[in-house]
Enzyme design. Sequence first.
Site, short mmCIF file in Angstrom:
data_model
loop_
_atom_site.label_atom_id
_atom_site.label_comp_id
_atom_site.label_asym_id
_atom_site.label_seq_id
_atom_site.Cartn_x
_atom_site.Cartn_y
_atom_site.Cartn_z
N ASP A 341 105.50 29.78 49.47
CA ASP A 341 106.67 30.13 50.26
C ASP A 341 107.31 31.40 49.69
O ASP A 341 107.50 31.52 48.47
CB ASP A 341 107.67 28.97 50.21
CG ASP A 341 108.95 29.26 50.95
OD1 ASP A 341 108.89 29.43 52.17
OD2 ASP A 341 110.02 29.31 50.29
N GLU A 377 102.83 33.57 51.74
CA GLU A 377 103.74 33.96 52.81
C GLU A 377 104.26 35.32 52.35
O GLU A 377 105.13 35.39 51.48
CB GLU A 377 104.88 32.96 52.98
CG GLU A 377 105.80 33.33 54.12
CD GLU A 377 106.97 32.38 54.26
OE1 GLU A 377 107.35 32.07 55.41
OE2 GLU A 377 107.54 31.97 53.23
#
Length: 672
Positions: A341, A377
């Site tokens: 993330d 990401e």
Amino acid sequence: MTSSSRTPLGVTLVEGGANVALFSSTAERVEFCRFDEDGTEHRTELRNRTGYTFHDVVPDVTVGTRYGFRVHGAWDPANGLRHNPAKLLLDPYATAIDGSYEWGQALFGHDMDNPEQIDETDSASAMPKSVVADREFDWDGDTLLHTPYRDTVVYEVHVKGFTKQHPDVPEEIRGTYAGLAHPAAIKHLTDLGVTAVELLPTHQFVQDSTLADKGLRNYWGYNSIGFFAPHDEYSSSGTAGQQVTEFKEMVKALHAAGLEVIMDVVYNHTAEGNHMGPTLSFKGIDNASYYRLVEGDEGNYFDTTGTGNSLNVSHPSALGLITDSLRYWVEEMHVDGFRFDLATTLTRQDGEAEKHSAFLDIIHQDPVLREVKMIAEPWDTAGYQVGGFPADWSEWNGKYRDDLRAFWRGDEGTLGDAVQRTLGSPDVYEGSRRSPLCSVNFVTAHDGFTLADLTMYAEKHNEANGEDNNDGESNNTSFNGGIEGPTDDGAVNDYRDRQRRNFLGTLLLSAGIPMILGGDEIARSQGGNNNAYCQDDEISWFDWQAADHDLLAFTTAAIAFRKEHEALRPEWYRTAPGDSESTVQVLRADAQGFEDGDWTDGGNRAVVLVLQRGDDTVAVLLNASETTVEFTLPEKPGGGSWSLGLSSDPDQAVEGDATTLLVRDASFTALV
């Protein structure tokens, strides 16, 4: 008794007790606090210090022992020091965490009305506890699967939401690790044909007070506090360490079915927030080592995550915590890979994202971590870095999502971008000699509309989140077919069904690694909510009773088609059109090559892609026009006639000797 050691950090069982070690470069004293079942606390000071690590052998520590730390030192928030021994702290290396938070002043190191003032309310009764978990487990020969990237099909899914309402999973294990490991759950995945599950965060995370005050819950789990601990709420067998065993049993069952396990991990920040946030662990142990503070204003946190803090990856303690955690999940828990993330935050050492940051360099040379799947990401609140990660990383390709949505919506001038995405985004990766397998292609993900809602809503509908529909992305490049929300209009529903097949089909025909949002294959809807992070309810959970079985059958067929055809799974870029060794042709609907003016013609929304790999050939005909387009079929390499392989139009037919083919509006056809 065994002498103590500064390594490994955390609690390690030894003869007569446990070796306990905690890093803090700023602490004066550290106490290990053991708790009986009735809450009685027993404190033991760690008597030894090697470098910045406090350590000792503590007696009477066994599997199941609940514990925490109290760290003594200076309280000087303006200079980044937030020690407060009144606050019980979670072990950063705890492999299990048990209990919930009782939100109030006790959980905050500062006076909530006067942030510079220390608060001496004892927090032990309001805090969950770290737990000594049993690390013994019979893997029975289980190993990581190492499915090649080119053969990988990722299924992004939430552990709880997938089985919470599954009728064939026993009620007592629905929504748990055991539920995901149940044969009925696994059968859906294997019948569908995916090769990996990418689990939304399963690190221990915090149910924050702001949501609790609204009667909501943190569903997605991007609020980590325990980087070694499986989230306890997903355990059906208990939370006093049993969650560790149940997680392992889930991994073992998925592996036995040929399914890799990829964890969505949140190392960019923690649940402790900014200077006004609670003191739960790192903040009270060594605030300036674990968090990035604003230079010259150390009372505040440098934040590129939008959560209040960012982990200080330029410091060896924070970097070591992350890499130790990753190795633990690979070696102890048999996880096959990670999706990071806001990974760009982890590459920021002096504020700028760096391709050769310490974090990326360590992963590259680590003999354990360099062998597993690493997916970034590639953005954070301060920057967009798609294409900026090393060659052995893959990335969520946000350009793929945006460009394919615009193309199938029929936006003018999007054909060239759609072709780039379908061919593996060479405009992004080829310049740095990166493979199309660096691109994780997706149209939808947990963060945004589901596929059903993308084709059913022109606007977001997030009223249930309690923020007056102001949260969530407003620019979704979505389209509803002319009616907002569900409808009985047959023509609109036919259009929506075709568009869903367009997206899933194109995704599975594209070079790169396809990722399907869990539930898209059965047309799972969230009622237009595109930010359901706080909806731990029927909005987010799979509604198996409402499953679209026709769409499920199409998705299954599309995955099988991808697996059958080598031409759809290139490991490297195909050579340019016109080259004598070309393995891709990009043609107009009349089977002629594109000229410069064709790409700038905003009304041109049709293309033929002829893809080859070895003896395998697939022709992909894309028509995002508002009308039927007559395609002149190109000559088939090697001779012979084309036959129908896959189409989003259920009425599509191909005559064996056909030289042209009518492809209806907003549809695709793949020929073999």
